[in-house]
Structure formats: structure tokens, C-alpha cells
Design an enzyme around this catalytic site. Structure first.
Site, PDB file in Angstrom:
ATOM      1  N   SER A   9       0.854  -1.193   0.000  1.00  8.83           N
ATOM      2  CA  SER A   9       0.000   0.000   0.000  1.00  8.83           C
ATOM      3  C   SER A   9       0.879   1.228   0.000  1.00  8.83           C
ATOM      4  CB  SER A   9      -0.881   0.020   1.247  1.00  8.83           C
ATOM      5  OG  SER A   9      -1.320   1.350   1.477  1.00  8.83           O
ATOM      6  N   HIS A  34      -1.330  -1.711  -4.028  1.00  4.13           N
ATOM      7  CA  HIS A  34      -2.587  -1.388  -3.342  1.00  4.13           C
ATOM      8  C   HIS A  34      -2.740   0.129  -3.239  1.00  4.13           C
ATOM      9  CE1 HIS A  34      -5.815  -2.429  -0.441  1.00  4.13           C
ATOM     10  NE2 HIS A  34      -5.422  -1.364   0.239  1.00  4.13           N
ATOM     11  N   ASP A  36      -5.100   3.151  -1.785  1.00  4.39           N
ATOM     12  CA  ASP A  36      -6.140   3.469  -0.807  1.00  4.39           C
ATOM     13  C   ASP A  36      -6.814   4.781  -1.176  1.00  4.39           C
ATOM     14  OD1 ASP A  36      -6.006   1.364   1.199  1.00  4.39           O
ATOM     15  OD2 ASP A  36      -3.944   2.043   1.474  1.00  4.39           O
ATOM     16  N   MET A  38      -9.576   7.448  -0.279  1.00  4.23           N
ATOM     17  CA  MET A  38     -10.382   7.920   0.863  1.00  4.23           C
ATOM     18  C   MET A  38     -11.021   9.261   0.520  1.00  4.23           C
ATOM     19  SD  MET A  38      -7.785   7.057   3.956  1.00  4.23           S
ATOM     20  CE  MET A  38      -6.780   5.567   3.960  1.00  4.23           C
ATOM     21  N   HIS A  67      -8.582   0.018  -3.432  1.00  8.75           N
ATOM     22  CA  HIS A  67      -9.415  -0.134  -2.230  1.00  8.75           C
ATOM     23  C   HIS A  67     -10.196   1.166  -2.010  1.00  8.75           C
ATOM     24  CE1 HIS A  67      -9.315  -0.676   2.489  1.00  8.75           C
ATOM     25  NE2 HIS A  67     -10.539  -0.722   2.008  1.00  8.75           N
ATOM     26  N   MET A  69     -12.452   3.509  -0.114  1.00  8.93           N
ATOM     27  CA  MET A  69     -13.041   3.856   1.186  1.00  8.93           C
ATOM     28  C   MET A  69     -13.805   5.165   0.977  1.00  8.93           C
ATOM     29  SD  MET A  69      -9.744   2.820   3.441  1.00  8.93           S
ATOM     30  CE  MET A  69      -8.723   2.831   1.978  1.00  8.93           C
ATOM     31  N   MET A 138     -10.696  -5.943   7.076  1.00  6.44           N
ATOM     32  CA  MET A 138      -9.904  -4.837   7.633  1.00  6.44           C
ATOM     33  C   MET A 138      -9.413  -5.253   9.012  1.00  6.44           C
ATOM     34  SD  MET A 138      -9.596  -2.435   5.445  1.00  6.44           S
ATOM     35  CE  MET A 138      -8.623  -1.405   6.554  1.00  6.44           C
ATOM     36  N   ASP A 176      -5.749  -6.240   5.633  1.00 11.20           N
ATOM     37  CA  ASP A 176      -5.217  -4.886   5.408  1.00 11.20           C
ATOM     38  C   ASP A 176      -5.104  -4.173   6.748  1.00 11.20           C
ATOM     39  OD1 ASP A 176      -4.621  -2.342   4.537  1.00 11.20           O
ATOM     40  OD2 ASP A 176      -6.382  -2.137   3.241  1.00 11.20           O
TER      41      ASP A 176
END
Ligand code: DX5
Ligand code: ZN
Length: 218
Positions: A9, A34, A36, A38, A67, A69, A138, A176
Site C-alpha cells: 500500500s 494497493h 487506498d 479515501m 481499495h 473507502m 480490515m 489490510d
């Protein structure tokens, strides 16, 4: 021999030198990258958007494991595909029509995955398990890198592993948050297939060597 996958990540990477960070991952034994995403709504933090993903895609030799979020991810599935996502993970907690979302991700040519927050029970995914390429458990509360692994995750991982075996599905299990050289062997033993690793790789002095150790734990 374990066939687990490592997905670094970049959340704690050096964003001023992102290209060399991606090149480091390219050279390493990592299997995926990966990303992330957000939105400051679903999680209390913000990261980056489509232009950054597109640029990462242009230098990455590894598939992008994205991923999300974000609230209401259905609005953007196609846009993430167009930006370069290969695997796309949505959160269970953000999808009122999860079955439809999973089908759409697959129709768009990506591998669909669903993530569960620490308080969300794995049994909720039973009706869609066979449709999923992967379930992401998670192991920290989403939003930040470098947090401590939540011990209650062990039961969830074992329960999910049993659900997958009993159903005959081929769904992978990803974890993760808080993965280290110290817990990866036990997690493999518990049945985890794919490891997101941020801090342990990017805060180390020799990320390529750390990735090799995570890929080939003793
Ligand atoms: C947290 C993110 C993770 C995180 C990885 O919301 O989803 O991907 O960066 O965690 P660490 O740094 O603990 O490996
Ligand atoms: Zn993540």
C-alpha cells in the site's frame, strides 16, 4: 510452499518521489500495488483521485488493487476502471445493493472484492461469496496507515476461511492493516491469501528486502 500474494500500500510512500516508489515495487517480489482511496466522508482522511491513479498505472508493472473507502462507490465504478484499476474493492458498509455492485464491477472487467470493517460480521457475505474474487478483512479501522493489528480479526479470518471451504467457493482472503514480518506466518496459516502491507514496507530502509521476506517468510 505458500502461494500468498503481497500488495504494497503506497499510503505511507514518499509522494514527492512516487515514480521511484512504484519502480521499487516493480523491482520487488510484490504481486500487486494497493491504492487506498479515501473521501473524508466514509473515513476521516483524504487521499488521491483519478489523475494520480492514471499516472501510477502508466509506470506500474503490477496490477492495481484499488481499495475504495468512499461513500456511494457505485457512482464511480467505471471511472476507476478507466483510470486503471484491475482489482476493485468496495466496502460492505457503503453498498445498499451489493449484489448489483459486484456484478457491475465484473461486467466492467475488474476483479470484484468486498471489504469489511472490524465490526462487520463475515456471515453477511455468505449470499454473495461465490460472486467475489476476494474478501478484504480490515484488520485496523480504515483511514490511516501504521496502526496496530486488531486481535479480534483472527476469529473473523478463521470463520471466513471455513465459510469459503464449506461453500466450495474460490474466493481469496485479503487482510489490510498492521501486517508485519512478525505476524505474516500465522496469518498464512490461518488462511490469508493476499496481504496489504503499507508501513512495514515503506518505512523500512530496504523495502525490496522486506518485501522478499514477507513473500518468503521463514
Ligand atoms: C488503511 C488502509 C491500509 C493501510 C495499510 O485504511 O486501507 O491499506 O495503508 O496499513 P499498514 O500501514 O498498517 O500496513
Ligand atoms: Zn487499503
Amino acid at each position: 510452499m505458500s502461494r500468498h500474494l503481497i500488495s504494497p500500500s503506497i499510503l505511507t510512500a514518499d509522494f514527492l518521489h512516487l515514480e521511484s516508489e512504484i519502480e521499487m515495487v516493480n523491482k520487488s517480489e510484490a504481486d500487486l500495488i494497493h491504492l487506498d482511496i479515501m473521501d473524508g466522508v466514509f473515513v476521516p482522511n483524504l487521499t488521491f483521485g483519478f489523475p494520480v491513479i492514471r499516472q501510477i498505472k502508466s509506470v506500474s508493472k503490477k496490477p492495481l488493487d484499488v481499495h475504495l473507502m468512499i461513500a456511494d462507490p457505485d457512482r464511480y465504478l467505471e471511472a476507476y476502471r478507466d483510470a486503471g484499476a484491475d482489482w476493485l474493492t468496495v466496502h460492505y458498509e457503503t453498498c445498499p445493493h451489493l449484489h448489483r455492485t459486484i456484478q457491475r464491477i465484473r461486467e466492467l472487467g475488474m476483479k470484484p472484492a468486498v471489504s469489511l470493517n472490524p465490526h462487520t460480521d463475515v456471515s453477511l457475505l455468505e449470499p454473495v461469496l461465490k460472486d467475489l474474487h476476494m474478501v478484504l478483512i480490515m484488520t485496523v479501522n480504515p483511514g490511516f496507515g501504521g496502526q496496530k493489528f486488531i486481535e479480534g480479526s483472527w476469529d473473523k479470518i478463521r470463520k471466513l476461511k471455513k465459510m469459503i471451504q464449506d461453500s466450495g467457493a474460490k474466493t481469496l482472503i485479503q487482510v489490510d492493516g498492521g501486517v508485519t514480518e512478525g505476524n505474516i506466518s500465522d496469518l498464512i496459516e490461518a488462511g490469508v491469501d493476499v496481504f496489504v502491507v503499507g508501513n512495514t514496507i515503506f518505512s523500512s530502509k530496504n523495502p525490496i528486502q522486506v518485501t522478499a521476506k514477507l513473500k518468503n517468510p521463514t
